[in-house]
Structure formats: C-alpha cells, structure tokens
Design a protein around this motif. Structure first.
Motif, short mmCIF file in Angstrom:
data_model
loop_
_atom_site.label_atom_id
_atom_site.label_comp_id
_atom_site.label_asym_id
_atom_site.label_seq_id
_atom_site.Cartn_x
_atom_site.Cartn_y
_atom_site.Cartn_z
N ASP A 215 2.21 57.51 34.31
CA ASP A 215 2.01 58.93 33.98
C ASP A 215 3.22 59.79 34.34
O ASP A 215 3.12 61.00 34.51
CB ASP A 215 0.76 59.47 34.65
CG ASP A 215 0.87 59.52 36.17
OD1 ASP A 215 1.76 58.83 36.74
OD2 ASP A 215 0.07 60.23 36.81
N TYR A 216 4.39 59.17 34.43
CA TYR A 216 5.59 59.88 34.90
C TYR A 216 5.87 61.14 34.10
O TYR A 216 6.18 62.19 34.65
CB TYR A 216 6.80 58.94 34.84
CG TYR A 216 8.10 59.60 35.25
CD1 TYR A 216 8.49 59.64 36.58
CD2 TYR A 216 8.93 60.20 34.31
CE1 TYR A 216 9.68 60.26 36.98
CE2 TYR A 216 10.11 60.82 34.69
CZ TYR A 216 10.48 60.84 36.02
OH TYR A 216 11.65 61.47 36.39
N ARG A 217 5.79 61.07 32.77
CA ARG A 217 6.22 62.21 31.94
C ARG A 217 5.24 63.38 31.98
O ARG A 217 5.59 64.48 31.55
CB ARG A 217 6.43 61.75 30.49
CG ARG A 217 5.22 61.19 29.81
CD ARG A 217 5.57 60.62 28.45
NE ARG A 217 4.45 59.87 27.88
CZ ARG A 217 4.56 59.10 26.81
NH1 ARG A 217 5.71 58.99 26.18
NH2 ARG A 217 3.51 58.44 26.35
N THR A 218 4.05 63.18 32.49
CA THR A 218 3.05 64.27 32.54
C THR A 218 2.68 64.67 33.96
O THR A 218 2.05 65.71 34.15
CB THR A 218 1.77 63.86 31.80
OG1 THR A 218 1.26 62.65 32.37
CG2 THR A 218 2.04 63.66 30.32
N ASN A 219 3.07 63.89 34.93
CA ASN A 219 2.74 64.16 36.33
C ASN A 219 3.92 64.87 36.99
O ASN A 219 4.94 64.25 37.28
CB ASN A 219 2.42 62.85 37.06
CG ASN A 219 1.90 63.08 38.47
OD1 ASN A 219 2.15 64.12 39.07
ND2 ASN A 219 1.20 62.09 39.00
N ASN A 220 3.76 66.15 37.22
CA ASN A 220 4.86 66.95 37.77
C ASN A 220 5.21 66.60 39.20
O ASN A 220 6.26 67.02 39.71
CB ASN A 220 4.51 68.44 37.67
CG ASN A 220 4.52 68.95 36.25
OD1 ASN A 220 5.51 68.85 35.54
ND2 ASN A 220 3.39 69.49 35.80
N ASN A 221 4.36 65.84 39.86
CA ASN A 221 4.61 65.48 41.25
C ASN A 221 5.10 64.04 41.42
O ASN A 221 5.34 63.60 42.55
CB ASN A 221 3.32 65.68 42.08
CG ASN A 221 2.88 67.12 42.08
OD1 ASN A 221 3.68 68.02 42.30
ND2 ASN A 221 1.59 67.35 41.82
N PHE A 222 5.22 63.32 40.31
CA PHE A 222 5.60 61.92 40.37
C PHE A 222 7.09 61.77 40.03
O PHE A 222 7.51 62.02 38.91
CB PHE A 222 4.74 61.11 39.40
CG PHE A 222 5.13 59.65 39.28
CD1 PHE A 222 5.72 58.96 40.33
CD2 PHE A 222 4.86 58.96 38.10
CE1 PHE A 222 6.06 57.64 40.21
CE2 PHE A 222 5.20 57.62 37.97
CZ PHE A 222 5.80 56.95 39.03
N LYS A 229 14.62 69.86 43.00
CA LYS A 229 13.53 70.46 42.22
C LYS A 229 13.74 71.97 42.13
O LYS A 229 14.38 72.57 42.98
CB LYS A 229 12.17 70.18 42.87
CG LYS A 229 11.92 68.73 43.25
CD LYS A 229 11.90 67.79 42.08
CE LYS A 229 11.38 66.41 42.48
NZ LYS A 229 12.14 65.77 43.57
N ASP A 230 13.19 72.57 41.09
CA ASP A 230 13.25 74.02 40.89
C ASP A 230 11.87 74.45 40.46
O ASP A 230 11.39 74.06 39.38
CB ASP A 230 14.30 74.35 39.83
CG ASP A 230 14.55 75.85 39.68
OD1 ASP A 230 13.55 76.60 39.58
OD2 ASP A 230 15.71 76.27 39.64
N PRO A 234 6.99 74.12 35.75
CA PRO A 234 6.56 72.75 36.04
C PRO A 234 7.70 71.76 35.79
O PRO A 234 8.41 71.87 34.78
CB PRO A 234 5.39 72.55 35.06
CG PRO A 234 4.89 73.92 34.78
CD PRO A 234 6.10 74.80 34.79
N SER A 235 7.87 70.82 36.66
CA SER A 235 9.04 69.94 36.63
C SER A 235 9.22 69.21 35.30
O SER A 235 10.35 69.05 34.81
CB SER A 235 8.95 68.91 37.76
OG SER A 235 9.07 69.53 39.01
#
Length: 352
Positions: A215-222, A229-230, A234-235
C-alpha cells in the motif's frame, strides 16, 4: 559500509522484484559507491536499495501492441505518453513499477523513460550524450528515496529528480529532457486511439498489474527509506511541479476544480497551466501574449486542450494542431508524490 545504508525491508521488497526467466547481472552497490571518489550530492544520503546494479532490469526497445490488446490495464491505471508525429506510445505504470526504465527508439529519437515508483516521478531523457547513444539502467542506489539511474557508456550515476549526473566522468552534466505526458489510460486512449502500448511479453517473469510495494502509494505514513517530509500536503498526493534551477512550484488537482486554466508566474516566468481531474500540463506563455488569451477546449475525444486568441489549437504536448500559431514551449515539469519535490527543491505551493 561507509556512508551507505542498507535497509533490510527495502532489500526484501526489491529482491522480490529481481527474479526472472532472463539472466540478470547484479553488482553490489557497495562497489559502485566505494569505487567512485566524487559525488555532487552527500554520499551519506546515498542509500543501497538491495538488488545491485541491474537487479531491477530496464527494458530495451520493448515490443508494442495496439490499444485493444492492453488486456489487464484498467481505465484508471496511469500511463506515461509520448508522441512523435504519427507514432504515439504509452508506457504503463504497471510495467514501469517493475522495470523503472525503458530505453526506446522512436524514429530518430533515442528516449529513456525514467520512472521511480517510490517518488511517483516519471521523466523523459534523451539517450544521445555528447553525440553518442547510450542506454540507462537501474543502479540499485537511491537518493532521497529517488531512483539513481546509471548510463551504460560511462557508468556515471545520475539523479532522476535533479536531471543530472551526480557521480562519475559525466558529473554535473544535465540530462536533455524529452516531453512526456502522464494521465490515466482511459483519457489517453480517448485522446489517441491509435496509440501503441508496451507489450507484457517483456521476456521477464513479472506479475504485471500487481503493485509490488503493497500500500506504499496510498499510505502517507509508509516509507521504505528515510527521506525529508513536508506536512503542507499529504506525502503521497500526486502533484505537478514546475522546476526552475533550485526552486519548484507545485500544483494540485484540486486547484482545477473550479477552473481548467490557471495563469501564474514563477521565478519571473509567466505560465499557463491546464488541468482537470485526469491531467495537469504547464506551458510557458509566449512573448507578447498573455495567459488570458487562451481558452480551454478539451472535449475528451482528442489531444487538443487549449486554443489561442488567433484560433490556434494546441495539444497536450504544446504542438500547434490547427491555426497560424507556432508550438507552445512546455514548462520543465513532472508529476510526482508531493514529498519528493521539497526533498530536492525549495518548493512553493500554488495558492499558499
């Protein structure tokens, strides 16, 4: 090894990407770093992704098929498009996720489609360097979570997001950009029904259509690798960033919910941005004209997106398709995950 981190979790991800029914050569990234004395980026931030040089195999002049043979490709899947006269090609993310670089020849154009799945950034590089054709491969190294390609002629290492060689005999040399366009498959094939697309018969055994990073492309914390980070966005939000020197300016899809045209100035240069829910493109406003001279005319059935005051119609690449006007110059820009741009550039955010 000195100044280079090995992230075990990343190695597991990438080693899963390196099995193939075709022989692949791997070189320890430690050798790549330790045998190279000068880098233009901090060597302590150059990370070892795990698989080694060519462990993720770039494609070389792949076979293309017609749009109606796209099989598993969904309308919502992203592609990177290229147009050279009547030759229209799509390089789908579901293939680039596994190969990252596609070296292609289209007529007299030697193109490298360079895509980093960890930053979501795709760009086109001219493979003619100093008068000689080369090809690019995946070094196995990363900088600020971003792909570090290498050219096979000199083994110089390059930064995708900096568009330049950062190590080796070509250090400091800029890549010559080739205009590409990112959108979803439904939009692209409506624009260009004659398009060809990369065949899934690549010679490698890959589960195309299955995203390799969970889920890397949708998980902003992964995040697999440490990177700045900025928190302004959302990342993993996809944005278009215009690049100019050491600065960038980012535009969101939500900026185009109430208008399809944005007139903006960045670093003293006026730009015309055109967007909707499926794509964003940016052009430099020609001398003697204003962004207000242009009208959004995209109807979803062709690549024509904007019309000038003199009636000239332009496609998403800035080509003059009808009327007396000359081509528009596309901005130096690319799509990518928000976090990737502030990691490399002093980044403004439109509307902030």
């Amino acid at each position: 090894m000195k100044n280079v981190l090995l992230i075990l979790s990343a190695a597991l991800f990438f080693s899963a990407c390196s099995s193939s029914n075709t022989q692949e050569t791997t070189i320890d990234p430690e050798e790549v770093v330790n045998n190279s004395t000068e880098w233009s980026i901090p060597i302590e931030d150059v990370l070892d992704g795990g698989p080694g040089r060519d462990g993720i195999p770039a494609l070389e002049n792949p076979t293309f098929v017609n749009a109606d043979q796209s099989a598993i490709l969904l309308d919502s899947d992203l592609i990177i498009g290229y147009k050279n006269g009547d030759d229209v090609r799509a390089y789908q993310h579901i293939v680039l996720d596994w190969h990252e670089i596609i070296n292609d020849n289209i007529g007299s154009t030697s193109l490298a489609v360079v895509y980093c799945p960890l930053t979501g950034t795709g760009i086109g590089w001219n493979r003619i360097i100093d008068g000689n054709e080369t090809s690019f491969g995946v070094s196995g190294l990363l900088y600020q979570t971003n792909l570090v390609p290498f050219d096979r002629a000199t083994k110089s290492n390059w930064s995708q997001l900096l568009n330049e060689a950062v190590n080796g005999s070509l250090i400091g040399k800029k890549a010559e950009l080739i205009t590409l366009f990112e959108t979803d498959w439904k939009t692209w094939k409506a624009m260009y029904p004659e398009t060809k697309i990369v065949s899934l018969n690549t010679g490698f055994s890959r589960t195309y259509g299955v995203y390799p990073y969970v889920d890397y492309r949708t998980n902003n914390n992964f995040f697999i690798f440490p990177t700045p980070k900025d928190d302004r966005l959302p990342s993993k939000e996809r944005v278009l960033a215009i690049l100019d020197g050491e600065k960038a300016k980012a535009y969101r899809f939500t900026d185009f919910e109430s208008t399809n045209l944005i007139a903006d100035t960045f670093n003293g240069q006026p730009y015309l941005l055109i967007g909707n829910a499926s794509f964003i493109v940016a052009f430099k406003v020609p001398s003697g004209q204003q962004a207000a001279d242009f009208e959004y005319v995209f109807d979803g059935t062709s690549g024509v997106v904007v019309q000038g005051a003199d009636g000239t119609q332009y496609d998403v690449f800035g080509n003059s398709m009808a009327g007396p006007g000359s081509d528009l110059e596309q901005a130096t820009s690319l799509m990518g995950y928000w976090f990737s741009f502030p990691a490399f550039y002093e980044t403004e955010l439109y509307g902030s």
